[in-house]
Motif scaffolding. Structure first.
Motif, PDB file in Angstrom:
ATOM      1  N   VAL A 325       0.838  -1.201   0.000  1.00 19.22           N
ATOM      2  CA  VAL A 325       0.000   0.000   0.000  1.00 19.22           C
ATOM      3  C   VAL A 325       0.872   1.250   0.000  1.00 19.22           C
ATOM      4  N   ILE A 326       1.880   1.284   0.874  1.00 23.87           N
ATOM      5  CA  ILE A 326       2.751   2.454   0.957  1.00 23.87           C
ATOM      6  C   ILE A 326       3.580   2.599  -0.315  1.00 23.87           C
ATOM      7  N   HIS A 327       3.996   1.476  -0.898  1.00 21.83           N
ATOM      8  CA  HIS A 327       4.717   1.527  -2.180  1.00 21.83           C
ATOM      9  C   HIS A 327       3.874   2.223  -3.242  1.00 21.83           C
ATOM     10  N   ASN A 328       2.600   1.839  -3.351  1.00 23.51           N
ATOM     11  CA  ASN A 328       1.725   2.472  -4.340  1.00 23.51           C
ATOM     12  C   ASN A 328       1.547   3.957  -4.055  1.00 23.51           C
ATOM     13  N   HIS A 329       1.474   4.314  -2.781  1.00 22.90           N
ATOM     14  CA  HIS A 329       1.360   5.733  -2.421  1.00 22.90           C
ATOM     15  C   HIS A 329       2.587   6.507  -2.897  1.00 22.90           C
ATOM     16  N   ILE A 330       3.769   5.954  -2.667  1.00 24.34           N
ATOM     17  CA  ILE A 330       5.006   6.627  -3.081  1.00 24.34           C
ATOM     18  C   ILE A 330       5.066   6.736  -4.598  1.00 24.34           C
ATOM     19  N   MET A 331       4.690   5.665  -5.311  1.00 25.42           N
ATOM     20  CA  MET A 331       4.718   5.693  -6.770  1.00 25.42           C
ATOM     21  C   MET A 331       3.749   6.732  -7.332  1.00 25.42           C
ATOM     22  N   GLY A 332       2.679   7.020  -6.601  1.00 23.23           N
ATOM     23  CA  GLY A 332       1.718   8.006  -7.070  1.00 23.23           C
ATOM     24  C   GLY A 332       2.093   9.433  -6.739  1.00 23.23           C
ATOM     25  N   VAL A 333       2.949   9.631  -5.712  1.00 26.53           N
ATOM     26  CA  VAL A 333       3.310  10.988  -5.286  1.00 26.53           C
ATOM     27  C   VAL A 333       4.664  11.404  -5.832  1.00 26.53           C
ATOM     28  N   ASP A 334       5.698  10.609  -5.537  1.00 27.22           N
ATOM     29  CA  ASP A 334       7.052  11.005  -5.944  1.00 27.22           C
ATOM     30  C   ASP A 334       7.970   9.780  -5.921  1.00 27.22           C
ATOM     31  N   PRO A 335       7.961   8.992  -6.996  1.00 25.11           N
ATOM     32  CA  PRO A 335       8.724   7.736  -6.992  1.00 25.11           C
ATOM     33  C   PRO A 335      10.216   7.892  -7.225  1.00 25.11           C
ATOM     34  N   ALA A 336      10.652   9.042  -7.720  1.00 30.26           N
ATOM     35  CA  ALA A 336      12.058   9.192  -8.128  1.00 30.26           C
ATOM     36  C   ALA A 336      12.939   9.489  -6.920  1.00 30.26           C
ATOM     37  N   ASP A 337      13.498   8.449  -6.311  1.00 26.76           N
ATOM     38  CA  ASP A 337      14.472   8.637  -5.240  1.00 26.76           C
ATOM     39  C   ASP A 337      15.600   7.636  -5.426  1.00 26.76           C
ATOM     40  N   TYR A 338      16.603   7.714  -4.567  1.00 25.41           N
ATOM     41  CA  TYR A 338      17.783   6.882  -4.779  1.00 25.41           C
ATOM     42  C   TYR A 338      17.495   5.402  -4.534  1.00 25.41           C
ATOM     43  N   ILE A 339      16.472   5.076  -3.734  1.00 23.19           N
ATOM     44  CA  ILE A 339      16.110   3.673  -3.535  1.00 23.19           C
ATOM     45  C   ILE A 339      15.592   3.083  -4.839  1.00 23.19           C
ATOM     46  N   MET A 340      14.749   3.834  -5.529  1.00 21.57           N
ATOM     47  CA  MET A 340      14.224   3.386  -6.813  1.00 21.57           C
ATOM     48  C   MET A 340      15.352   3.181  -7.815  1.00 21.57           C
ATOM     49  N   GLU A 341      16.251   4.134  -7.918  1.00 15.76           N
ATOM     50  CA  GLU A 341      17.359   4.033  -8.864  1.00 15.76           C
ATOM     51  C   GLU A 341      18.252   2.844  -8.539  1.00 15.76           C
TER      52      GLU A 341
END
Length: 389
Positions: A325-341
Motif C-alpha cells: 500500500v505504501i509503495h503504491n502511495h510513493i509511486m503516485g506521489v514522488d517515486p524518483a528517489d535513490y532507492i528506486m534508482e
C-alpha cells in the motif's frame, strides 16, 4: 543508674550509625554522579525535525520516502480518521515510528530508546498505524485501467500485438516466522521458512492486487486459483490479460510464454530471435520484467520483507500488505528517489528462473488462449521480418 547508662550507650551508638550512614551516602554521591538531565520531548522533536527538514536523501534513508510523500501520507490518514493524534503522540511521530520499523526491521525496544518511548508505547502505536494503512488498501491498490498502457501503446515492438495486456503477475517469497509444528509447510524452494505472496502489477510499477499468507511450499498456480475463488478477490477485465510465467500455464486472462523455447533476455544477448516463437518469448520477457522490478523495489525499500520477522504470523501478513500500500502511495506521489534508482540497477531478471510445475500445469493448455497466443506470435513475426527487410 544502670538504665540511664544503657540509654546513653544506645544513644551514642545511634548517633555513630547516623554519622556512618551520612558518610556512606556522601561517598556514594561522589562515586556515582547523577546523569545530566535530558529533556526527552525536546530531543525527540529535534530528531524528528532532522529527518523531515534535513536533506531529502537523509529522509529517504531513514523513513524510506521523501518528505512530500510522508506529509501526504499523514494527511490522507488523518483526513480519513484512520489515525488520530493523542495527547501523548502526534500523527507525524506515529507514522514515522512505523516507517522506521518496516524500513529497517528495527526492534521495538531499539526504536523506543531512540525516541525516548517505552517498548509498550511503540508496540501500541505500531498496531494503530498498521490498521490505518491497511484501510487504504482498496483506495491505493486497484485494478488497472482497461485502456492500453502507454508503455505498450507508445512502443512499436508491443503495439498493437499486446494492446490488451494490462500488467504482469507472479509470486515472490517473503521471510516468515512460524511455530515449529507447521514449519514444514512453509519451506519452499527458498532457504528457511517463507510465505508465498501473489502480486499483479501494472507497467507503472503499481500493485493492482496482492495476496499474502500462503505457505512457501504452495505452488504459484494454486495461490492464483485461490485468489480467483475469494469473494471480491482477483479479477481480470473482460478481454484483458496479464503476462505470467510458464508455471501458470496459458489460460483465461493469463498469457504465458512458449515452453522449451528461449525466453530470458540473457539468452538473446548474442543471438537474435530465429523464429516467431522466440520473438514472442523475447518481447514477453521484456515486458514481464516489470514484476521483477516491482518486487525488487519493494524489498529494497522495506527491509522487513527480507529479514527474520519478530511478530506473529498474522501481523507478518498484514505488514506485507501495508508495504505494498505504501509503495503504491510513493509511486503516485514522488517515486524518483535513490532507492528506486538503486533497486532498478540491481534487479537482473535476465538470468534463468527456476520454475516448478504442478500436475495441473501438465494438462493441455486452454485451446482458445493457445490460438490467441499463436495469432499474436505470427503477427509479431510478420511485422518483424518486414521491418528488417
Amino acid at each position: 543508674m544502670k538504665k540511664k547508662t544503657k540509654a546513653a550507650i544506645l544513644a551514642s551508638v545511634a548517633s555513630v550509625l547516623l554519622v556512618g550512614f551520612a558518610l556512606v551516602r556522601k561517598l556514594r554521591r561522589r562515586r556515582l554522579p547523577r546523569a545530566p538531565y535530558v529533556n526527552h520531548a525536546v530531543e525527540r522533536e529535534h530528531y524528528i525535525n532532522s529527518i523531515l527538514h534535513g536533506s531529502e536523501r537523509h529522509c529517504v534513508s531513514q523513513i524510506r520516502m521523501k518528505p512530500i510523500a510522508f506529509h501526504q501520507l499523514c494527511h490522507i490518514l488523518t483526513e480519513g480518521e484512520y489515525i488520530r493524534p493523542t495527547i501523548h503522540m502526534p500523527v507525524q511521530e506515529q507514522v514515522l515510528l512505523f516507517l522506521h520499523i518496516i524500513g529497517h526491521n528495527v526492534r521495538f525496544r531499539v526504536i523506543g530508546s531512540r525516541f525516548y518511548r517505552s517498548t509498550e508505547t511503540v508496540h501500541r502505536y505500531f498496531k494503530v498505524v498498521l490498521r490505518g494503512v491497511l484501510k487504504l488498501y482498496r483506495a491505493l491498490i486497484r485494478l488497472p485501467s482497461e485502456n492500453t498502457p502507454p508503455e505498450i501503446r507508445d512502443s512499436r515492438r508491443f503495439n498493437p500485438f499486446l494492446k490488451d495486456c494490462v500488467g504482469a503477475i507472479d509470486g515472490t517469497h517473503v521471510r516468515a516466522s512460524v511455530p515449529p509444528e507447521i514449519q514444514g509447510r512453509f519451506r519452499g524452494r527458498k532457504d528457511g521458512t517463507t510465505q508465498n505472496v501473489l502480486a499483479a502489477i501494472s507497467f507503472d510499477l503499481k500493485f493492482t492486487y496482492v495476496l499474502a499468507g500462503w505457505e512457501g511450499s504452495a505452488h504459484d498456480s494454486r495461490v492464483l486459483n485461490d485468489a480467483f475463488a475469494r469473494p471480491g478477490g482477483f479479477s481480470i477485465p473482460e478481454g484483458k490479460y496479464y503476462l505470467g510465467d510458464a508455471g501458470y500455464g496459458n489460460k483465461n486472462g493469463i498469457l504465458s510464454p512458449y515452453r522449451s523455447v528461449r525466453y530470458h533476455l540473457k539468452e538473446f544477448s548474442d543471438r537474435l530471435p530465429e523464429n516467431e516463437q522466440e520473438l514472442f518469448n523475447l518481447r514477453h520477457s521484456s515486458l514481464r520484467t516489470t514484476i521483477e522490478r516491482g518486487f525488487g523495489v519493494l524489498k529494497k525499500r522495506f527491509r522487513v520483507l527480507d529479514a527474520e520477522p519478530f511478530w506473529s504470523f498474522e501481523t507478518q501478513v498484514k505488514v506485507v500488505l501495508a508495504c505494498c500500500v505504501i509503495h503504491n502511495h510513493i509511486m503516485g506521489v514522488d517515486p524518483a528517489d535513490y532507492i528506486m534508482e538503486s533497486a532498478m540497477n540491481q534487479v537482473d531478471s535476465s538470468g534463468p528462473h527456476q520454475e516448478t510445475h504442478s500436475r495441473q500445469d501438465s494438462i493441455e493448455d486452454s485451446r482458445v488462449w493457445n490460438a490467441k497466443r499463436d495469432e499474436i506470435c505470427q503477427a509479431m513475426w510478420t511485422d518483424y521480418i518486414s521491418y528488417r527487410e
